[in-house]
Design an enzyme around this catalytic site. Structure first.
Site, short mmCIF file in Angstrom:
data_model
loop_
_atom_site.label_atom_id
_atom_site.label_comp_id
_atom_site.label_asym_id
_atom_site.label_seq_id
_atom_site.Cartn_x
_atom_site.Cartn_y
_atom_site.Cartn_z
N TRP A 261 0.79 -1.24 0.00
CA TRP A 261 0.00 0.00 0.00
C TRP A 261 0.81 1.28 0.00
CZ3 TRP A 261 0.74 3.09 4.24
CH2 TRP A 261 1.06 2.49 5.46
N ASN A 279 0.89 -6.35 6.56
CA ASN A 279 0.68 -7.46 7.49
C ASN A 279 0.08 -8.68 6.80
OD1 ASN A 279 -1.79 -5.56 7.52
ND2 ASN A 279 -2.64 -7.47 8.28
N ASP A 321 0.62 -6.30 13.53
CA ASP A 321 0.34 -5.41 12.40
C ASP A 321 1.54 -4.54 12.08
OD1 ASP A 321 -1.20 -4.34 10.29
OD2 ASP A 321 -1.77 -2.64 11.53
N TRP A 492 3.94 12.57 11.23
CA TRP A 492 3.22 11.81 10.21
C TRP A 492 3.51 12.34 8.80
CZ3 TRP A 492 1.43 7.43 12.09
CH2 TRP A 492 0.61 6.62 11.30
#
Ligand code: CA
Ligand code: CA
Length: 585
Positions: A261, A279, A321, A492
């Site tokens: 992704w 994951n 994850d 972020w």
């Protein structure tokens, strides 16, 4: 005579290309391959297919950066805000920037005036796991190409914004979406898929960027067949990925996730594209004993053949994850070795040989890691701390909830989607890291199309009162953290390094900052009015160096952040792109 004229036109356009300015309709594979060296444009995600996010520009430097001022800002407008994680691409005096809800804007770089916008018509029921974000577009020939939240690829004419082609990648109702920026490698458009929380089939697809037609497809789940396609779209088998059932029990690999992704990087010297994988599905690791290839790995694919040349698994049999999607950024050592660095979500920084995948170095880049005590450099495998794996629900009294453990990093990661930068001057990686943990437990789960496929519950927890984020200057060769700049909210946004001795990055508190690349000292900041969760870029036009960043608070943290989300819920939403230059230039 005609031939002579044509030749001189060709020579003239070649000269313009060499100076680093793309002409409309002329972005070639070679120009994308040279993107890191040409300062007059930004043609690729990563500011070069290697993803170093390093610019040789020096007009804005440690001495002059104090004079950096905004030139213009454009709002994405509407009621649609949410997270803006996009890196702009720039060619011919036009900036192409994607925005939340699958929108794309073409903007005049000089004036900030919107030339056109494309708003993708999204159906009801899209299932993005982690906000309605997009990370950017690819440029090729006369096209600008990006992925949408309903799992389509859209190619637009750069001049007019008209749709040239559209291709459906997969079924959004099964949990597929597209959030990464596509990349161009060897004249092919390479894309991954998002949807690891829904048991989708991770893969890398190569298409003809002019038509969107498939050239090859390589699944990143061990057991699936890869395919090649001829000009009529007819598929032929191209070898199984790995060996069926070698690292997965039963049929679980069929819905095993390993989504790609965050997209990929490409190194023209090795001819390999490097894609990180997410994951294994479901999160409950007790259901799927084995390594669960090629989840949580770096997968190196020969772009010419569509075959996996090597893989390195950062987290075998992941139970936290720890998506291993993080970008694999290649760099050359002083003694001429081609290596790749990856700051993994699991808290370790990995250095692999870019040609063979052999592990060269691995060390923590965050302070607290509970799931493993280290990485064995001989075997390349983590030293698991078995007591810190969330417990098996099948072994609980009622069979419904396994033992709760505290794990660090949290699944939001030592690093997440925000791309790091590598400076060719300092030899350091600049990693936007976060210190946090989680309580996590496992539950029984079975696959159902279009439903979350986790088998786990969790709460994100802070570790330190004073900070979560820390921009860290990391030496890939000796594992030293040379300096760090702490940040209250989790970082972020991505990073940009320049030959001007600077490192640029944004914070959720809204600041775009410039630090001294050698010392970490803050030299400049600007408040953009909403949180930054996107990577800055720089380029030059008419002898002036510009810096740009997209601003707009959102992404996974406010949605999934538990106790941390409560800490940052005062931050304002927004959606705009900002451009800066020195006020004297
Ligand atoms: Ca360039
Ligand atoms: Ca995931």
């Amino acid at each position: 005579m005609f031939k002579k004229q044509l030749l001189s036109v060709l020579v003239a356009s070649a000269c313009v290309a060499a100076a680093g300015v793309a002409q409309a309709g002329s972005i070639t594979d070679q120009m994308v391959a040279n993107d890191a060296k040409t300062t007059g444009d930004v043609l690729s995600w990563g500011m070069g297919t290697e993803g170093q996010r390093y610019s040789t520009l020096t007009q804005v430097n440690t001495k002059t950066v104090k004079d950096l001022v905004p030139v213009w800002s454009l709002s994405f407008g509407g009621e649609k805000q949410r997270g803006q994680e996009s890196q702009p691409v720039i060619a011919d005096g036009t900036m192409f920037v994607t925005a939340s809800y699958s929108r794309l804007y073409a903007i005049d770089t000089k004036t900030g005036k919107e030339k056109w916008k494309y708003e993708h018509r999204l159906p009801d029921g899209i299932m993005p796991c982690c906000d309605v974000i997009n990370r950017g577009a690819a440029l090729f020939d006369n096209l600008v190409i990006f992925g949408t939240l309903d799992a389509q690829l859209v190619a637009l004419d750069r001049e007019t914004g008209k749709v040239v082609w559209k291709q459906k990648v997969d079924d959004f109702q099964a949990g597929y979406s597209l959030s990464a920026a596509p990349i161009i490698a060897k004249g092919l458009l390479l894309t991954g898929v998002s949807g690891g929380e829904f048991g989708i089939v991770g893969r890398v697809e190569a298409r003809d960027p002019k038509t969107g037609k498939m050239v090859w497809m390589r699944p990143t789940l061990e057991g699936y067949m890869g395919y090649k396609y001829d000009a009529d779209g007819k598929a032929t088998e191209n070898g199984v990925s790995g060996t069926t059932n070698q690292s997965w029990p039963g049929d679980l690999w069929k819905t095993g996730g390993a989504s790609t992704w965050l997209g990929g990087t490409y190194n023209a010297e090795t001819g390999l594209a490097y894609f990180g994988t997410g994951n294994p599905a479901p999160w409950n690791s007790h259901i799927r004993p084995g390594d669960n290839l090629y989840s949580c790995s770096t997968v190196a694919i020969d772009v010419s053949t569509g075959k996996i040349v090597w893989h390195y698994q950062n987290t075998p049999n992941d139970g936290w994850d720890f998506d291993g999607v993080n970008e694999f950024v290649t760099f050359k050592t002083k003694d001429g070795r081609m290596l790749g660095g990856k700051a993994d979500r699991n808290g370790f920084f990995f250095v692999n040989d870019a040609k063979t995948g052999k592990l060269v170095n691995a060390f923590p880049f965050v302070n607290k890691i509970t799931w493993a005590s280290g990485i064995d450099l001989n075997t390349g495998r983590p030293k698991f701390v078995d007591a810190n794996r969330p417990g098996d629900p099948a072994k609980s009294a009622d069979g419904k909830k396994g033992e709760v453990v505290f794990a660090a990093p949290s699944f939001l990661g030592g690093k997440n989607q925000m791309p790091m930068a590598y400076s060719q001057d300092t030899g350091l990686f600049y990693v936007p890291a976060n210190e946090w943990g989680m309580e996590i437990w496992n539950e029984p789960i079975s696959y159902k199309k279009g439903a979350a496929y986790l088998g786990a519950g969790f709460t994100i927890k802070t570790i330190n009162d004073e900070y979560i984020g820390a921009l860290r200057a990391v030496d890939p060769m000796n594992g030293k953290i040379v300096w760090e700049a702490k940040n209250n909210a989790p970082l972020w946004g991505g990073v940009l390094a320049t030959k001007g001795g600077l490192v640029f990055y944004g914070t959720p508190e809204g600041y775009l900052k410039a630090l001294d690349a050698k010392t970490g000292k803050e030299l400049w900041h600007f408040q953009t009015g909403t949180g930054i969760v996107a990577p800055p870029v720089t380029w030059e036009e008419g002898g002036v160096q510009y810096v740009a960043v997209v601003s707009g608070w959102g992404g996974a943290v406010p949605l999934w952040g538990g106790d941390v989300a409560k800490k940052v819920n005062f931050l304002n939403q927004g959606g705009s792109v900002w451009v800066f230059k020195l006020h004297k230039s």
